[in-house]
Write a protein that holds these residues in place. Structure first.
Motif: not given
Lengths: 112, 114
Positions: B87-114
């Motif tokens: 699958a593709l595995y994404f990490c996201a990060s956000s600032v904690v605090g307030g009412r807005v939950n803006e999450q910004f995603f990284g480019p991902g890691t594509r994992l292939t299991v053979l």
């Protein structure tokens, strides 16, 4: 109750037309509703977001319409361009820093 | 560019193996989220860390684990890999605090299991 249902699964629009993607949710504790745009091989990018205390938010050609009573929200892309061709995800989360619950995605194709 | 970095970009491995995916959040973001994207399941939340502590767990398998280090980078460890973990595995990060939950995603890691 944690689900967000998105439709349609795929959408083809002519250049210059309006693209409309719809989402529905059940959990009334959801407090934040973002839309993400994802191009092939890239991570989802935050496009626009809305909170339930407003019914509409517009940023450039992108507009979110929000209907709190119906628990539905939609993304409208005006004057759609070929560069808008991507997969769009709606999402929802509770108040504060919480996980995002995503819809299944809509693959949008804008024909030139 | 979201400011979130992930390494490696691609990972190909065999069933039964163990891999580690790495994520560096945006500067100033204390919260890190891991998501899995597969064709049939869409984007699914796995786990969240806030300032080094586990904050929430989603549909994360027992074979998977994560941690967030004092410098706020995070690692997702996947062990006893199965074909279905591809699958593709994404990490996201956000600032904690307030009412807005803006999450910004990284480019991902594509994992292939053979």
């Amino acid at each position: 109750q944690q689900q967000v249902k998105q439709s349609p699964q795929s959408l083809i629009v002519q250049k210059g037309g309006i693209s409309i993607i719809n989402c529905a949710y059940e959990n009334t504790a959801f407090d934040y509703f973002p839309w993400y745009q994802q191009f092939p091989g890239k991570g989802p990018a935050l496009l626009i977001a809305i909170r339930p205390d407003v019914s509409e938010k517009k940023e450039g050609r992108f507009t979110i319409s929000f209907n709190k009573s119906a628990k539905q929200f939609s993304l409208h892309i005006m004057d759609s361009q070929p560069g808008d061709s991507a997969t769009y995800f709606c999402a929802a989360s509770g108040r504060g820093a919480q996980k995002l619950v995503f819809g299944q995605g809509t693959r949008l194709t804008i024909n030139p | 560019d979201s400011g979130v970095t992930q390494t490696p970009k691609h990972l190909i491995t065999a069933t039964g193996q163990r891999v580690t995916l790495r994520c560096s959040p945006r500067s100033g973001d204390l919260s890190v989220y891991w998501y899995q994207q597969s064709l049939d399941q869409g984007l699914q939340f796995l786990i969240q860390y806030y300032n080094g502590e586990e904050r929430a767990k989603g549909n994360i398998l027992e074979r998977f684990s994560a941690q967030q280090f004092p410098d706020l980078h995070s690692e997702l460890n996947l062990s006893s890999l199965e074909l279905g973990d591809s699958a593709l595995y994404f990490c996201a990060s956000s600032v904690v605090g307030g009412r807005v939950n803006e999450q910004f995603f990284g480019p991902g890691t594509r994992l292939t299991v053979l």
